[in-house]
Design an enzyme around this catalytic site. Structure first.
Site, mmCIF file in Angstrom:
data_model
loop_
_atom_site.group_PDB
_atom_site.id
_atom_site.type_symbol
_atom_site.label_atom_id
_atom_site.label_comp_id
_atom_site.label_asym_id
_atom_site.label_seq_id
_atom_site.Cartn_x
_atom_site.Cartn_y
_atom_site.Cartn_z
ATOM 1 N N ASP A 255 32.021 39.057 47.825
ATOM 2 C CA ASP A 255 32.788 39.944 47.114
ATOM 3 C C ASP A 255 34.161 40.257 46.910
ATOM 4 O O ASP A 255 34.043 40.769 48.507
ATOM 5 C CB ASP A 255 32.100 40.389 45.906
ATOM 6 C CG ASP A 255 31.769 41.062 44.650
ATOM 7 O OD1 ASP A 255 33.341 41.451 44.645
ATOM 8 O OD2 ASP A 255 31.391 40.752 44.073
ATOM 9 N N ASN B 246 30.125 32.379 40.827
ATOM 10 C CA ASN B 246 29.766 33.078 40.110
ATOM 11 C C ASN B 246 30.475 33.657 39.784
ATOM 12 O O ASN B 246 30.871 34.794 38.450
ATOM 13 C CB ASN B 246 28.624 33.864 39.603
ATOM 14 C CG ASN B 246 28.039 35.340 38.577
ATOM 15 O OD1 ASN B 246 28.225 34.942 37.571
ATOM 16 N ND2 ASN B 246 28.045 36.529 39.328
ATOM 17 N N TYR C 263 39.956 33.720 29.253
ATOM 18 C CA TYR C 263 39.211 33.021 29.743
ATOM 19 C C TYR C 263 38.550 32.064 29.202
ATOM 20 O O TYR C 263 37.331 31.201 30.262
ATOM 21 C CB TYR C 263 38.563 34.608 28.771
ATOM 22 C CG TYR C 263 36.922 34.542 29.989
ATOM 23 C CD1 TYR C 263 36.430 34.638 30.982
ATOM 24 C CD2 TYR C 263 35.656 34.047 29.085
ATOM 25 C CE1 TYR C 263 34.624 35.093 31.609
ATOM 26 C CE2 TYR C 263 34.412 34.092 29.280
ATOM 27 C CZ TYR C 263 34.241 34.872 30.425
ATOM 28 O OH TYR C 263 32.711 34.661 30.973
ATOM 29 N N LYS D 77 36.905 28.825 31.740
ATOM 30 C CA LYS D 77 35.137 28.135 31.412
ATOM 31 C C LYS D 77 34.964 27.266 30.839
ATOM 32 O O LYS D 77 33.851 26.203 31.327
ATOM 33 C CB LYS D 77 34.250 29.531 30.831
ATOM 34 C CG LYS D 77 34.209 30.931 31.302
ATOM 35 C CD LYS D 77 33.943 30.605 32.385
ATOM 36 C CE LYS D 77 33.834 32.525 33.373
ATOM 37 N NZ LYS D 77 32.915 31.663 34.801
ATOM 38 N N THR E 22 26.775 43.769 31.716
ATOM 39 C CA THR E 22 26.907 43.963 32.791
ATOM 40 C C THR E 22 28.840 44.888 33.208
ATOM 41 O O THR E 22 29.074 44.918 31.926
ATOM 42 C CB THR E 22 27.434 42.577 33.713
ATOM 43 O OG1 THR E 22 28.769 41.519 32.494
ATOM 44 C CG2 THR E 22 25.970 41.333 32.948
#
Length: 253
Positions: free
Chosen positions: A38, A92, A155, A159, A190
């Site tokens: 990360d 991810n 986005y 995706k 999240t």
């Protein structure tokens, strides 16, 4: 321990929080040794420490910007150098900018594409040669990779690219014993979902209520998405490749 990933080595990008952290913890619970990557170094360390508290030596934190070729190569080398191989890659890491085309800066467009799309290409580029015993790659798409959404142009585009890149990767590497699938969550509770509310200037309670507007009547949890990722990563999905698994409480339905 059910040990669905016993003896496997896994990389999880975006492992400092949310779906990435939940998946790294679940992978370790199921027997994998996990590299937690990360750009948030302390967050990655915290996830690895949580794993090590239960299974000492089973996790390694790597601070990495997955839009960087050098960093992606280093993450893969850390997995093979520390744990001796690589069997599972969970791509991810991702970001979102809630804007229309009119309000989106070119630099913001490029950053979303770099983190959400370029990173998948780069991690696969270096991970596939390391998967000498075959393996499984899971890419995080989105419901908005399969249909459009408002105020999220970059986005949605990113995706959709991930979903179709997944299909192409699956075709290219099936004969090498490498399966490639995408998991496509709906709204999931999240930090990124909460950041969306902030970007849109919306009250979190109202935003969360809108996120729950789906047949199951609630947003998902990171742990629920992680279980879907585990299915795609492990042998239970041995004849599944090129698939886009939707995990969204019926939202797309």
């Amino acid at each position: 321990m059910n040990a669905q990933l016993e003896g496997k080595v896994a990389i999880v990008t975006g492992g400092a929080s949310g779906i990435g952290r939940a998946t790294a913890l679940l992978f370790a619970q199921e027997g994998a040794r996990v590299v937690v990557a990360d750009i948030d170094g302390p967050g990655a360390e915290a996830t690895a420490a949580q794993i090590d508290a239960v299974r000492p030596g089973a996790a390694l934190a790597v601070r990495a910007d997955v839009s960087s070729p050098d960093d992606c190569r280093r993450v893969v080398e850390s997995a093979t150098g520390t744990f001796g191989g690589l069997h599972v890659l969970f791509n991810n890491a991702g970001i979102i900018r809630r804007t229309t085309a009119l309000d989106l800066d070119v630099e913001e467009w490029d950053r979303v594409m770099a983190v959400n799309v370029r990173s998948v290409f780069l991690m696969c580029k270096y991970a596939v040669p390391a998967m000498t015993e075959g393996g499984s790659i899971v890419n995080t798409g989105s419901g908005w990779g399969l249909k459009g959404g408002g105020n999220a142009l970059s986005y949605c585009a990113s995706k959709a690219a991930v979903v179709n890149m997944t299909r192409a990767l699956a075709i290219d590497h099936a004969r090498a014993g490498i399966r490639v699938n995408s998991v496509n969550p709906g709204d999931t509770d999240t930090p990124m979902l909460r950041d969306e509310a902030r970007q849109l200037g919306e009250d979190w309670t109202a935003f969360a209520s809108d996120a729950a507007d789906r047949p199951m009547g609630r947003a998902g949890t990171p742990e629920e998405i992680a279980r879907a990722v585990l299915f795609l990563a492990g042998d239970a999905s041995s004849y599944v490749t090129g698939s886009a698994l939707v995990v969204d409480g019926g939202g797309l339905a």
